[in-house]
Design an enzyme around this catalytic site. Structure first.
Site: not given
Length: 580
Positions: A22, A24, A26, A49, A500
């Site tokens: 969560g 960021g 990706t 992931d 996420t």
């Protein structure tokens, strides 16, 4: 702090992005890949992931081999499925034993290979093929990995004993046995991959975090863990910084971030730091990916919240009280606010006249800043490090009776795994619950379904094979049935209204279902949508939470509550604000 711009940084061929769920990771990896490809470089982006949404990001059907992205010449993207890889890997290890060992032993072996450590090993197994592939080395200027291995995994890969068939030989009670069983043929490839990771001229580790206390501490821990094994070429990217404000909410966020950044340790400050400003939009579609590192737009989502009414925390407390729940867990990934919510639930039940014991892994001093002990609320703190050390020593003492020094090194590394820490902490929690038969027990941080199944299957293993593993106290054996009794026990899942954290919460819930533990309520914490901010950028960002609020609503059949983002630390009497 400089803006993160890949064009202005001397980057190596291999780029590994890592960070908590969560933060960021990706988005940053995708934007870096597009930025470099747009500059004329040939780039391969690979995601391992489990919560990857790369197909949405690039609006393309992706494969594990790599697909050319038509809107970004020079960019190829591969999306590996580590869950599937782990399942195939697990079966390859266990298949030779089926029909030869008792079913209980097979079940134990399956559970040993069901944890997050095994998923990570399986993912590493997949992407080492990209590192070792000479054609890829020649064809691409940059190879970018979204999600890097942890220091624990890399240390495990460096241990000779890890390559033996440990799963059928071990006499200790650690949690991640035999992860490398059946991978002997990969040994040289793994060795090359680990060497590549620690080669500063070939590899850069990009730690992604947010300007908040919990993700910053996690990034610092990961940085040190990886540096200890030679992965030293690191830089830090702080994602989501707000630089201006024009209303109470945006001003509060600005100073909350500023305070978190001022707490960074002097050692951690030695890294090169870069920032990415807070963006209003979700990072999907090529236009938004291209804009992520350079510009913002404030186009709000048109989606509306479908729920006719949304529960508040007070509704959940009423439900717990009316249904006479005796053991209550708050569960979720780090940084979602489990401790605060556990404290608020304890307060709410105490105000209804119940005696409550609040147990947490949060340091006692910190918890007392959040809530005060009184006649109705008692508290205890589980010292994770002390419990882990105690458990490690207990297991190692037994292992030393029969194992070689080389095997002991493997056991020591195995005992550093996240699963082992859960087991150690859970044993301490079990003792608290056993002592608190006359009170409601609220527990912040609970074991995953994998850990519970591991403890359960280890008991079966005890009955089948007369040899010693890590002792499982009676309190743990008694607690497992209690946790599976939904008349007594409630698990509350805490998340955020973002992709996420929601995906991770869904995986957590699935994990609990495997262990026959039911969940009912979800809490979406720290929602900007609920603040009704007038700041243009934050209002647009808030509108993008609606998609995830609707997903949680649909998944839980309306059994969810939302807690507003708070401009201040929620503690003491301010906990009562969560019930308004």
């Amino acid at each position: 702090m400089e803006i993160f711009n890949p064009q202005l940084i001397a980057l190596t061929k291999y780029l590994f992005f890592t960070g908590k769920g969560g933060v960021g990771k990706t988005s940053t990896a995708c934007a870096t890949a597009v930025n470099l490809a747009d500059s004329g470089k040939k780039v391969l982006l690979i995601s391992t992931d489990p919560a990857s949404n790369l197909q949405d990001v690039f609006n393309a059907e992706l494969t594990s081999k790599g697909v050319a992205i038509k809107d970004v010449p020079n960019l190829f993207v591969a999306n590996l499925d580590p869950i599937q890889a782990a399942a195939e890997y697990r079966e390859s290890v266990i298949a030779p034993y089926r029909g030869k060992l008792p079913e209980a032993v097979i079940n134990n072996m399956e559970e040993q290979l069901s944890g997050s450590c095994t998923v990570e090993i399986a993912a590493f197994n997949e992407f080492t093929n990209f590192i070792a592939n000479e054609t890829i080395q020649e064809d691409f200027d940059y190879v970018i990995f979204d999600t890097a291995p942890t220091g624990h995994t890399l240390r495990m890969l460096q241990l000779p004993s890890a390559w033996s068939n440990f799963i059928s030989e071990s006499t200790h009670g650690a949690s991640c046995l035999g992860q490398l069983s059946g991978l002997e043929s990969k040994k040289e490839i793994y060795k090359k991959a680990v060497e590549t990771l620690s080669n500063n001229k070939l590899t850069t580790l990009l730690l992604v975090t947010r300007p908040e206390s919990s993700p910053l501490k996690e990034a610092e821990r990961a940085s040190k863990e990886l540096a200890d094994i030679g992965v030293n070429n690191q830089l830090l990217i702080i994602n989501g910084l707000i630089s201006t404000f024009d209303d109470y909410i945006s001003e509060s966020l600005f100073y909350k971030q500023k305070n978190a950044l001022e707490e960074i340790s002097e050692t951690f400050k030695q890294l090169n730091f870069y920032q990415i400003p807070l963006r209003a939009y979700n990072i999907t579609g090529i236009d938004n990916v291209r804009a992520f590192l350079t510009s913002d737009n404030y186009i709000p989502s048109n989606e509306i919240v479908r729920a006719e009414s949304i529960a508040r925390l007070a509704d959940i407390v009423n439900d717990l009280y009316q249904n006479h729940k005796r053991v209550i867990f708050t569960m979720g990934k780090g940084g979602v606010g489990k401790t605060t919510i556990a404290a608020a639930i304890a307060m709410g039940l105490a105000e209804k006249g119940e005696k409550v014991h609040l147990a947490t892994t949060d340091p006692a001093a910190h918890l007392k800043l959040v809530i005060d002990e009184n006649q109705k609320i008692t508290m205890s703190h589980i010292d994770e490090h002390a419990e882990l050390k105690k458990y490690q020593e207990e297991v190692l003492d037994k292992a030393r009776e029969t194992l070689t020094d080389e095997d002991i090194a493997y056991v020591e590394e195995d005992l550093r795994s996240p699963c082992t820490q859960e087991i150690a902490v859970f044993r301490a929690f079990a003792q608290i619950v056993e002592k608190a038969e006359k009170e409601i027990v609220v527990i912040d941080t609970a074991p995953t379904g994998h850990t519970l199944l591991l403890l359960d299957s280890t008991q079966n293993y005890h009955r089948e094979i007369e040899r010693s593993q890590g002792d499982i106290p009676e309190s743990v054996k008694k607690l497992l049935p209690k946790l599976r009794n939904d008349n007594e026990t409630e698990v509350i899942i805490v998340t955020l209204a973002e992709a996420t954290p929601v995906y991770e919460a869904l995986r957590l819930e699935e994990d609990l279902k495997r262990a026959n533990i039911a969940t009912k309520w979800w809490i979406i914490n720290s929602s900007i949508y609920q603040t009704k901010t007038k700041n243009q950028m934050l209002a647009a960002k808030a509108s993008n939470e609606v998609e995830w609020i609707n997903r949680v609503d649909e998944h839980t059949n309306g059994k969810f509550a939302i807690i507003d983002w708070s401009p201040y630390d929620i503690k003491g009497d301010k906990l009562k604000n969560l019930f308004e």
